[in-house]
Design a protein around this motif. Structure first.
Motif, PDB file in Angstrom:
ATOM      1  N   SER A 106     -74.902 -41.067 -30.030  1.00 42.32           N
ATOM      2  CA  SER A 106     -75.797 -40.081 -30.629  1.00 42.32           C
ATOM      3  C   SER A 106     -76.975 -39.893 -29.690  1.00 42.32           C
ATOM      4  O   SER A 106     -77.569 -40.874 -29.226  1.00 42.32           O
ATOM      5  CB  SER A 106     -76.297 -40.537 -32.000  1.00 42.32           C
ATOM      6  OG  SER A 106     -77.306 -39.663 -32.483  1.00 42.32           O
ATOM      7  N   PHE A 109     -80.434 -40.055 -32.315  1.00 41.37           N
ATOM      8  CA  PHE A 109     -80.946 -41.308 -32.870  1.00 41.37           C
ATOM      9  C   PHE A 109     -80.671 -42.450 -31.896  1.00 41.37           C
ATOM     10  O   PHE A 109     -79.552 -42.577 -31.391  1.00 41.37           O
ATOM     11  CB  PHE A 109     -80.280 -41.620 -34.215  1.00 41.37           C
ATOM     12  CG  PHE A 109     -80.448 -40.544 -35.242  1.00 41.37           C
ATOM     13  CD1 PHE A 109     -81.587 -40.487 -36.016  1.00 41.37           C
ATOM     14  CD2 PHE A 109     -79.463 -39.586 -35.418  1.00 41.37           C
ATOM     15  CE1 PHE A 109     -81.733 -39.488 -36.969  1.00 41.37           C
ATOM     16  CE2 PHE A 109     -79.605 -38.585 -36.367  1.00 41.37           C
ATOM     17  CZ  PHE A 109     -80.750 -38.530 -37.138  1.00 41.37           C
ATOM     18  N   LYS A 110     -81.676 -43.266 -31.654  1.00 45.94           N
ATOM     19  CA  LYS A 110     -81.500 -44.404 -30.765  1.00 45.94           C
ATOM     20  C   LYS A 110     -80.685 -45.501 -31.419  1.00 45.94           C
ATOM     21  O   LYS A 110     -79.759 -46.058 -30.819  1.00 45.94           O
ATOM     22  CB  LYS A 110     -82.882 -44.951 -30.348  1.00 45.94           C
ATOM     23  CG  LYS A 110     -82.818 -46.160 -29.440  1.00 45.94           C
ATOM     24  CD  LYS A 110     -84.213 -46.649 -29.081  1.00 45.94           C
ATOM     25  CE  LYS A 110     -84.143 -47.895 -28.205  1.00 45.94           C
ATOM     26  NZ  LYS A 110     -85.501 -48.405 -27.866  1.00 45.94           N
ATOM     27  N   ASP A 111     -81.050 -45.836 -32.654  1.00 45.08           N
ATOM     28  CA  ASP A 111     -80.364 -46.898 -33.388  1.00 45.08           C
ATOM     29  C   ASP A 111     -79.528 -46.276 -34.503  1.00 45.08           C
ATOM     30  O   ASP A 111     -80.070 -45.614 -35.390  1.00 45.08           O
ATOM     31  CB  ASP A 111     -81.378 -47.878 -33.988  1.00 45.08           C
ATOM     32  CG  ASP A 111     -82.200 -48.575 -32.915  1.00 45.08           C
ATOM     33  OD1 ASP A 111     -81.598 -49.029 -31.927  1.00 45.08           O
ATOM     34  OD2 ASP A 111     -83.435 -48.641 -33.068  1.00 45.08           O
ATOM     35  N   ILE A 112     -78.221 -46.509 -34.447  1.00 44.48           N
ATOM     36  CA  ILE A 112     -77.314 -45.982 -35.459  1.00 44.48           C
ATOM     37  C   ILE A 112     -76.467 -47.127 -35.998  1.00 44.48           C
ATOM     38  O   ILE A 112     -76.245 -48.120 -35.299  1.00 44.48           O
ATOM     39  CB  ILE A 112     -76.400 -44.876 -34.889  1.00 44.48           C
ATOM     40  CG1 ILE A 112     -75.648 -45.379 -33.656  1.00 44.48           C
ATOM     41  CG2 ILE A 112     -77.202 -43.639 -34.547  1.00 44.48           C
ATOM     42  CD1 ILE A 112     -74.699 -44.360 -33.057  1.00 44.48           C
ATOM     43  N   PRO A 113     -76.018 -47.045 -37.260  1.00 41.19           N
ATOM     44  CA  PRO A 113     -75.200 -48.110 -37.840  1.00 41.19           C
ATOM     45  C   PRO A 113     -73.963 -48.384 -36.985  1.00 41.19           C
ATOM     46  O   PRO A 113     -73.206 -47.478 -36.670  1.00 41.19           O
ATOM     47  CB  PRO A 113     -74.808 -47.539 -39.208  1.00 41.19           C
ATOM     48  CG  PRO A 113     -75.883 -46.555 -39.531  1.00 41.19           C
ATOM     49  CD  PRO A 113     -76.274 -45.954 -38.220  1.00 41.19           C
ATOM     50  N   GLY A 115     -74.150 -49.269 -33.913  1.00 38.51           N
ATOM     51  CA  GLY A 115     -74.598 -49.212 -32.528  1.00 38.51           C
ATOM     52  C   GLY A 115     -73.928 -48.118 -31.729  1.00 38.51           C
ATOM     53  O   GLY A 115     -72.913 -47.540 -32.121  1.00 38.51           O
ATOM     54  N   GLN A 116     -74.509 -47.810 -30.585  1.00 42.60           N
ATOM     55  CA  GLN A 116     -73.923 -46.836 -29.658  1.00 42.60           C
ATOM     56  C   GLN A 116     -72.745 -47.513 -28.950  1.00 42.60           C
ATOM     57  O   GLN A 116     -72.882 -48.604 -28.401  1.00 42.60           O
ATOM     58  CB  GLN A 116     -74.967 -46.393 -28.632  1.00 42.60           C
ATOM     59  CG  GLN A 116     -76.286 -45.907 -29.227  1.00 42.60           C
ATOM     60  CD  GLN A 116     -76.352 -44.398 -29.340  1.00 42.60           C
ATOM     61  OE1 GLN A 116     -75.414 -43.684 -29.047  1.00 42.60           O
ATOM     62  NE2 GLN A 116     -77.509 -43.902 -29.778  1.00 42.60           N
ATOM     63  N   VAL A 163     -72.953 -40.733 -38.651  1.00 37.31           N
ATOM     64  CA  VAL A 163     -74.407 -40.719 -38.522  1.00 37.31           C
ATOM     65  C   VAL A 163     -75.021 -39.630 -39.394  1.00 37.31           C
ATOM     66  O   VAL A 163     -76.042 -39.837 -40.057  1.00 37.31           O
ATOM     67  CB  VAL A 163     -74.807 -40.508 -37.045  1.00 37.31           C
ATOM     68  CG1 VAL A 163     -76.314 -40.322 -36.921  1.00 37.31           C
ATOM     69  CG2 VAL A 163     -74.338 -41.683 -36.194  1.00 37.31           C
ATOM     70  N   GLU A 232     -73.958 -36.711 -33.485  1.00 38.31           N
ATOM     71  CA  GLU A 232     -72.945 -37.744 -33.229  1.00 38.31           C
ATOM     72  C   GLU A 232     -71.776 -37.137 -32.479  1.00 38.31           C
ATOM     73  O   GLU A 232     -71.329 -36.034 -32.771  1.00 38.31           O
ATOM     74  CB  GLU A 232     -72.453 -38.374 -34.533  1.00 38.31           C
ATOM     75  CG  GLU A 232     -71.448 -39.488 -34.313  1.00 38.31           C
ATOM     76  CD  GLU A 232     -71.002 -40.153 -35.598  1.00 38.31           C
ATOM     77  OE1 GLU A 232     -70.360 -41.206 -35.535  1.00 38.31           O
ATOM     78  OE2 GLU A 232     -71.299 -39.602 -36.683  1.00 38.31           O
TER      79      GLU A 232
END
Length: 365
Positions: A106, A109-113, A115-116, A163, A232
């Motif tokens: 994404s 958003f830096k922090d996503i459920p 993780g990237q 996301v 996303e």
């Protein structure tokens, strides 16, 4: 084929076909195997499947071998073959949110459920030629052993929550009203404008990657109204089910396989709904295989076509009728066919006009 009607045309065409095979094989140490194309040219195979509208990696690789890597011609072959196949079943709705992800990022958003997950991509490497690939054959097994790349590794890939569902839960995304009607089938129904959204999405999903990228780029540069961020982007494998043929309940289904898909949801400018709430507008892209640029371009064009305006990318007919590689290639390539009568008619008219002009000039003199 127009040249068949030319004197000696059939023999010339047959020899031209033989010459194609000669040019393909004369400098080759060996004939490349279809399986090698399928496994080592996966992004090219994915592109052909998307533009051909048929998920068949082996046949896409075969088409690429037959056409010597001509992507447009390979997509043409795949789509032509698809038209001969019977339609035995209609699959149940596939939810890409449940895919086994191999890549998921994404830029919003830096922090996503979860993780990237960078996954397999060239995005973060320098664009430099790797000359080690010229003689790679002896190092393949050693690399795979060192990297511990086993065939069942992909089976352990996880699924991630979407996301954009986080924004939906907060009421920050405009919820699109979806009518429960049978989707438009662009392969069996005549397209008319304005087209329903289901038809637009089908045409975009089969569109030519380069054409869609160019149009999306034009929109972002100012010849349109859409310049989004990526909420996303995910690549992974989604299961496909068909209804169980001898069951009364619609929930009963049979698993028949899985598809590798690329899905993109983009976040665009916000708008105010009828209740006065401010919401983000989303764009959506989905394509066979891993073809991220096309999926992003699709999301941009899908959003652009739903935005009123005078730019080229907001013109539904202009976009949808000019991104199809088979249509475009066929119309441009038809110029190679004989146009003898048409051109002779033009010559006759020009000669007649010149003759009349000389007569008029002589009479004035």
């Amino acid at each position: 084929m127009g040249y068949v009607a030319v004197t000696g045309g059939r023999t010339a065409i047959e020899n031209a076909n033989k010459l194609v095979h000669s040019y393909r094989l004369k400098d080759a140490e060996r004939a490349i195997e279809v399986k090698e194309i399928e496994s080592q040219m996966r992004l090219l195979v994915d592109r052909v499947m998307g533009e051909g509208g048929l998920y068949a990696p082996e046949y896409a690789a075969l088409a690429l071998k037959q056409t010597e890597g001509d992507v447009h011609e390979a997509a043409f072959l795949l789509r032509a073959y698809r038209s001969t196949l019977p339609r035995n079943h209609y699959s149940m709705i596939t939810d890409p949110g449940e895919m086994r992800g191999i890549r998921r990022i994404s830029s919003s958003f830096k922090d996503i459920p979860g993780g990237q997950v960078l996954g397999p991509t060239y995005d973060y490497t320098h664009r430099l030629l790797n000359f080690d690939l010229r003689n790679e054959s002896g190092a393949v097994e050693q690399f795979l052993e060192d990297f511990a790349l086993e065939l069942d590794t992909e089976m352990d890939t996880p699924s991630f929550p979407k996301v954009m569902d986080l924004l939906r839960e907060q009421g920050l995304v405009a919820n699109r009203k979806i009518d429960e009607v049978e989707p438009f089938d662009i392969t069996r129904e005549k397209l008319a404008f304005p087209a329903p959204r289901s038809a637009r999405l089908q045409l975009l999903s089969r569109g030519e990657t380069g054409a869609m990228t160019a149009l999306a780029y034009s929109s972002m540069r100012g010849y349109g109204a859409v310049h989004p961020t990526i909420g996303e982007l995910r690549v992974g494998y989604s299961e496909v089910h068909i209804p169980y043929p001898f069951a009364d309940e619609e929930e009963d289904s049979i698993y028949i396989g899985e598809l590798k898909l690329t899905e993109v949801e983009t976040v665009n400018s916000f708008t105010q709904n009828n209740q006065g709430d401010v919401e983000f507008m989303l764009g959506y892209g989905l394509t066979f295989g891993q073809n991220e640029v096309k999926a992003i371009a699709m999301a941009i064009l899908e959003r652009s076509l739903e935005t009123q305006g005078q730019s080229p990318t907001q013109d539904e007919e202009f976009v949808l009728l000019h991104i199809d590689s088979v249509e475009a290639q066929g119309f441009v390539s038809h110029l190679k066919l004989p146009h003898y009568i048409t051109f002779q008619s033009m010559l006759d008219r020009i000669r007649q006009a010149q003759k009349e002009s000389k007569v008029e000039t002589g009479s004035k003199g």
